[in-house]
Design an enzyme around this catalytic site. Structure first.
Site, PDB file in Angstrom:
ATOM      1  N   GLY A   1       0.800  -1.219   0.000  1.00  0.00           N
ATOM      2  CA  GLY A   1       0.000   0.000   0.000  1.00  0.00           C
ATOM      3  C   GLY A   1       0.828   1.262   0.000  1.00  0.00           C
ATOM      4  O   GLY A   1       0.458   2.259  -0.626  1.00  0.00           O
ATOM      5  N   ASP A   2       1.950   1.232   0.692  1.00  0.00           N
ATOM      6  CA  ASP A   2       2.854   2.383   0.724  1.00  0.00           C
ATOM      7  C   ASP A   2       3.309   2.735  -0.687  1.00  0.00           C
ATOM      8  O   ASP A   2       3.249   3.893  -1.110  1.00  0.00           O
ATOM      9  CB  ASP A   2       4.053   2.068   1.619  1.00  0.00           C
ATOM     10  CG  ASP A   2       5.096   3.176   1.633  1.00  0.00           C
ATOM     11  OD1 ASP A   2       4.716   4.352   1.757  1.00  0.00           O
ATOM     12  OD2 ASP A   2       6.288   2.854   1.525  1.00  0.00           O
ATOM     13  N   ALA A   3       3.732   1.735  -1.422  1.00  0.00           N
ATOM     14  CA  ALA A   3       4.225   1.955  -2.791  1.00  0.00           C
ATOM     15  C   ALA A   3       3.107   2.416  -3.719  1.00  0.00           C
ATOM     16  O   ALA A   3       3.284   3.367  -4.503  1.00  0.00           O
ATOM     17  CB  ALA A   3       4.856   0.670  -3.328  1.00  0.00           C
TER      18      ALA A   3
END
EC number: 3.1.26.-
Length: 130
Positions: free
Chosen positions: A16-18
């Site tokens: 999700g961060d990416a």
């Protein structure tokens, strides 16, 4: 294939961060920002732990998330990551991890319409409270 519902919160947050960062970067570039320093400064307003914790608080308050997304948020938030945030307290960092877990879950389940809807909501929130 692995069942996405069995993936731990940290792994979902990693994804999700990416994904969230990529959407934000594209949004800023399409707004006409091209200088790396300015892009980084602006992106931080959307992707920092503090910004993400604030966004997830609004999502919960305004009941934007589905029941499943809230479950994924809590899984991400409650997972012990064994790492510390550079510029955030533990609560903020964990909330941010939960936020990222939701984004990762939606991406990994290929629910792109919902993912993009939530990201658009986030962009509008950030741009509305500046």
């Amino acid at each position: 294939m692995i069942d996405v519902n069995l993936i731990n919160g940290i792994a979902l947050a990693f994804e999700g961060d990416a994904v969230y960062s990529m959407y934000i970067r594209r949004h800023l570039i399409l707004k006409g920002m091209t200088k790396p320093n300015k892009l980084h400064q602006e992106a931080t307003k959307y992707v920092s732990a503090k910004a993400q914790a604030r966004l997830i608080s609004f999502m919960l308050e305004e009941q934007v998330l589905t029941e499943k997304e809230e479950e994924i948020y809590k899984r991400g938030r409650n997972t012990n990551s064994h790492t510390k945030a550079k510029n955030a307290d533990v609560v903020t960092y964990r909330m941010s991890t939960g936020f990222e877990a939701v984004m990762g879950y939606l991406h990994m389940t290929e629910n792109l319409e919902r993912l993009e809807s939530l990201i658009s909501w986030c962009i509008q929130k950030v741009e509305g409270y500046r």
